[in-house]
Design a protein around this motif. Structure first.
Motif, PDB file in Angstrom:
ATOM      1  N   SER A 104       0.842  -1.192   0.000  1.00 15.77           N
ATOM      2  CA  SER A 104       0.000   0.000   0.000  1.00 15.77           C
ATOM      3  C   SER A 104       0.881   1.248   0.000  1.00 15.77           C
ATOM      4  CB  SER A 104      -0.909   0.039   1.234  1.00 15.77           C
ATOM      5  OG  SER A 104      -1.625  -1.156   1.368  1.00 15.77           O
ATOM      6  N   PRO A 105       0.430   2.324  -0.640  1.00 22.08           N
ATOM      7  CA  PRO A 105       1.204   3.573  -0.614  1.00 22.08           C
ATOM      8  C   PRO A 105       1.175   4.219   0.758  1.00 22.08           C
ATOM      9  CG  PRO A 105      -0.893   3.895  -1.753  1.00 22.08           C
ATOM     10  CD  PRO A 105      -0.780   2.435  -1.474  1.00 22.08           C
ATOM     11  N   GLU A 106       2.263   4.862   1.124  1.00 17.28           N
ATOM     12  CA  GLU A 106       2.300   5.637   2.356  1.00 17.28           C
ATOM     13  C   GLU A 106       1.529   6.936   2.152  1.00 17.28           C
ATOM     14  OE1 GLU A 106       6.332   6.231   3.528  1.00 17.28           O
ATOM     15  OE2 GLU A 106       6.619   4.149   4.167  1.00 17.28           O
ATOM     16  N   SER A 107       0.976   7.460   3.237  1.00 18.81           N
ATOM     17  CA  SER A 107       0.208   8.699   3.143  1.00 18.81           C
ATOM     18  C   SER A 107       0.466   9.547   4.379  1.00 18.81           C
ATOM     19  CB  SER A 107      -1.280   8.407   2.986  1.00 18.81           C
ATOM     20  OG  SER A 107      -1.756   7.600   4.051  1.00 18.81           O
ATOM     21  N   GLN A 108       0.336  10.872   4.200  1.00 14.56           N
ATOM     22  CA  GLN A 108       0.643  11.816   5.275  1.00 14.56           C
ATOM     23  C   GLN A 108      -0.134  13.104   5.013  1.00 14.56           C
ATOM     24  OE1 GLN A 108       3.035  12.259   8.073  1.00 14.56           O
ATOM     25  NE2 GLN A 108       1.803  14.140   8.195  1.00 14.56           N
ATOM     26  N   HIS A 109      -0.888  13.567   5.999  1.00 13.44           N
ATOM     27  CA  HIS A 109      -1.583  14.844   5.838  1.00 13.44           C
ATOM     28  C   HIS A 109      -0.589  16.001   5.955  1.00 13.44           C
ATOM     29  CE1 HIS A 109      -5.141  12.333   6.845  1.00 13.44           C
ATOM     30  NE2 HIS A 109      -5.758  13.196   6.055  1.00 13.44           N
ATOM     31  N   ILE A 110      -0.867  17.048   5.169  1.00  7.56           N
ATOM     32  CA  ILE A 110      -0.030  18.250   5.205  1.00  7.56           C
ATOM     33  C   ILE A 110      -0.940  19.480   5.097  1.00  7.56           C
ATOM     34  CG2 ILE A 110       1.958  17.064   4.183  1.00  7.56           C
ATOM     35  CD1 ILE A 110       0.417  19.537   1.937  1.00  7.56           C
ATOM     36  N   THR A 238       9.537 -13.395  -8.288  1.00  9.28           N
ATOM     37  CA  THR A 238       8.518 -14.450  -8.125  1.00  9.28           C
ATOM     38  C   THR A 238       7.770 -14.725  -9.423  1.00  9.28           C
ATOM     39  OG1 THR A 238       6.760 -12.900  -7.496  1.00  9.28           O
ATOM     40  CG2 THR A 238       8.187 -13.744  -5.727  1.00  9.28           C
ATOM     41  N   GLY A 239       7.780 -13.742 -10.347  1.00 12.96           N
ATOM     42  CA  GLY A 239       7.022 -13.880 -11.586  1.00 12.96           C
ATOM     43  C   GLY A 239       5.521 -13.690 -11.382  1.00 12.96           C
ATOM     44  N   LEU A 240       5.135 -13.134 -10.213  1.00 13.63           N
ATOM     45  CA  LEU A 240       3.720 -12.996  -9.880  1.00 13.63           C
ATOM     46  C   LEU A 240       3.293 -11.533  -9.822  1.00 13.63           C
ATOM     47  CD1 LEU A 240       3.503 -15.590  -6.948  1.00 13.63           C
ATOM     48  CD2 LEU A 240       3.009 -15.977  -9.382  1.00 13.63           C
ATOM     49  N   PHE A 241       2.054 -11.285 -10.230  1.00 11.78           N
ATOM     50  CA  PHE A 241       1.463  -9.958 -10.088  1.00 11.78           C
ATOM     51  C   PHE A 241       0.922  -9.780  -8.671  1.00 11.78           C
ATOM     52  CE2 PHE A 241       1.280  -9.924 -14.733  1.00 11.78           C
ATOM     53  CZ  PHE A 241       1.528  -8.580 -15.009  1.00 11.78           C
ATOM     54  N   GLU A 242       1.075  -8.554  -8.153  1.00 15.06           N
ATOM     55  CA  GLU A 242       0.442  -8.172  -6.894  1.00 15.06           C
ATOM     56  C   GLU A 242      -0.393  -6.920  -7.128  1.00 15.06           C
ATOM     57  OE1 GLU A 242       2.601  -8.351  -3.206  1.00 15.06           O
ATOM     58  OE2 GLU A 242       4.270  -9.417  -4.169  1.00 15.06           O
ATOM     59  N   ILE A 243      -1.486  -6.789  -6.400  1.00 14.95           N
ATOM     60  CA  ILE A 243      -2.396  -5.662  -6.579  1.00 14.95           C
ATOM     61  C   ILE A 243      -2.211  -4.681  -5.425  1.00 14.95           C
ATOM     62  CG2 ILE A 243      -4.325  -6.782  -5.381  1.00 14.95           C
ATOM     63  CD1 ILE A 243      -6.144  -5.502  -7.611  1.00 14.95           C
ATOM     64  N   ILE A 244      -2.287  -3.389  -5.742  1.00 13.71           N
ATOM     65  CA  ILE A 244      -2.021  -2.317  -4.781  1.00 13.71           C
ATOM     66  C   ILE A 244      -3.212  -1.358  -4.790  1.00 13.71           C
ATOM     67  CG2 ILE A 244      -0.468  -0.407  -4.208  1.00 13.71           C
ATOM     68  CD1 ILE A 244       1.721  -1.958  -5.804  1.00 13.71           C
ATOM     69  N   PRO A 245      -3.794  -1.050  -3.633  1.00 13.26           N
ATOM     70  CA  PRO A 245      -4.951  -0.141  -3.598  1.00 13.26           C
ATOM     71  C   PRO A 245      -4.567   1.299  -3.931  1.00 13.26           C
ATOM     72  CG  PRO A 245      -4.220  -0.640  -1.369  1.00 13.26           C
ATOM     73  CD  PRO A 245      -3.414  -1.516  -2.285  1.00 13.26           C
TER      74      PRO A 245
END
Length: 361
Positions: A104-110, A238-245
């Motif tokens: 998952s991407p990191e997030s930070q309020h600014i 690994t040769g595998l796809f992973e999904i990221i929100p």
């Protein structure tokens, strides 16, 4: 540790600001400066998003030119979260996915000012690119954004054949030749028989990771995240796809327009419009694995008790800044009601999913 809200100062020349405002739908950036912690960065900046560009408070995509990297990133996104009364649903979601073991991407309020004028609270979102991989020590591999509803893992959309199998995807990192890997995946999903699907698809997709993503999307009830608003990463080792929100502001009981979404709106299996989800749920061993994952999540992570500190901490940290936000300060009553709204959603959604699991075999 308290959650701090740093301040960023955006500075644009009048001519560049006029160019930026001139065409909301132009993706070409304009030059600007961004001051962070006493350092001035030369940047390129453009609007981002689709329907959100029409809002009074707009979101931005920023690329660092000189210095070329900020906080181990070449590019960041500043999301206005304009229709989310809490302004923290996206961050809550990404942190939740991280707890589930999903990339998952990191997030930070600014806090953002533009040419000295306060523009309010934004969510800084990490770009999913080669720097995202490097930061996590992951092997290099192509990354694709699912940019529209054609990214449904099917040959068709709305009962019409798509122009290309890659329709709906945009390569964020990698070479043109990497497209063949994604083409092979989509072709396999749509041509392999159901009897062979389990063995074949396991050579292309990280199934455990995908089903954990599905559990996260189902729990948070991101109706808008099954056929776009995600990224695909192909792990070269690994040769595998992973999904990221990606883009999770319309979650935790709220629609994209900020309205209320009933707790039973998204089915336990996800949306059938995502053809891969549909097929995985037709395979008994994957269905059983998903059930086990979802049961675990409902007992340990997707509970009001587990989420309480996360929600209350974000609300408490953001509140003094929302009071000053020119676009949100008039809606403090709604902002202050959001923690209990989210807790009630978790309770209602959890009860719904547990009821559905009774007959889910």
């Amino acid at each position: 540790m308290s959650y701090s809200i740093p301040s960023y100062a955006l500075i644009l020349k009048d001519t560049d600001l006029k160019d930026l405002r001139g065409d909301l739908w132009n993706d070409e950036p304009v030059p600007a400066n961004l001051q962070i912690d006493g350092v001035t960065y030369d940047i390129d900046i453009a609007y981002r998003g689709s329907y959100t560009r029409k809002f009074r408070k707009r979101s931005y995509r920023i690329e660092f030119i000189e210095p070329k990297v900020f906080s181990e990133a070449r590019e960041i996104h500043l999301n206005a979260e304009y229709k989310d009364p809490s302004l923290f649903r996206s961050k809550l979601s990404f942190d939740f996915f991280n707890d589930l073991g999903v990339l998952s991407p990191e997030s930070q309020h600014i806090n953002l000012t533009r040419n000295g004028s306060l523009k309010g609270v934004y969510l800084q979102l990490e770009s999913v690119d080669e720097f995202f991989l490097k930061k996590r020590g992951l092997p290099s591999g192509p990354i694709y954004y699912a940019v529209n509803n054609d990214a449904n893992f099917s040959l068709m959309r709305d009962e019409k054949m798509k122009e290309t199998l890659l329709s709906g995807y945009q390569r964020a990192f990698g070479k043109p030749s990497d497209d063949d890997i994604l083409l092979e995946l989509i072709n396999k999903i749509n041509t392999v028989s159901l009897s062979n699907f389990s063995s074949e698809i396991s050579h292309s997709i990280n199934i455990n990771s995908f089903l954990r993503w599905l559990a996260g999307a189902v729990c948070t009830m991101n109706n808008d995240g099954f056929t776009h608003n995600y990224a695909l990463y192909h792990n070269s080792e690994t040769g595998l796809f992973e999904i990221i929100p990606w883009d999770y502001d319309a979650t935790w009981g709220r629609k994209v327009d900020g309205g209320i979404m009933k707790c039973n709106f998204v089915p336990l299996e996800g949306k059938k419009s995502n053809h891969l989800c549909y097929l995985l749920m037709r395979v008994p061993e994957f269905r059983k694995l998903y059930r086990n994952i979802l049961e675990e999540v409902l007992e340990t992570k997707f509970t009001a008790d587990y989420m309480e500190n996360k929600v209350v901490s974000l609300h408490k940290a953001l509140r003094p800044h929302i009071l000053l936000d020119p676009y949100k300060k008039s809606q403090m009553d709604k902002f202050d009601c959001e923690p209990e709204f989210i807790f009630q959603f978790i309770r209602d959604r959890s009860n719904f999913l547990k009821d559905q699991l009774v007959s889910f075999y």
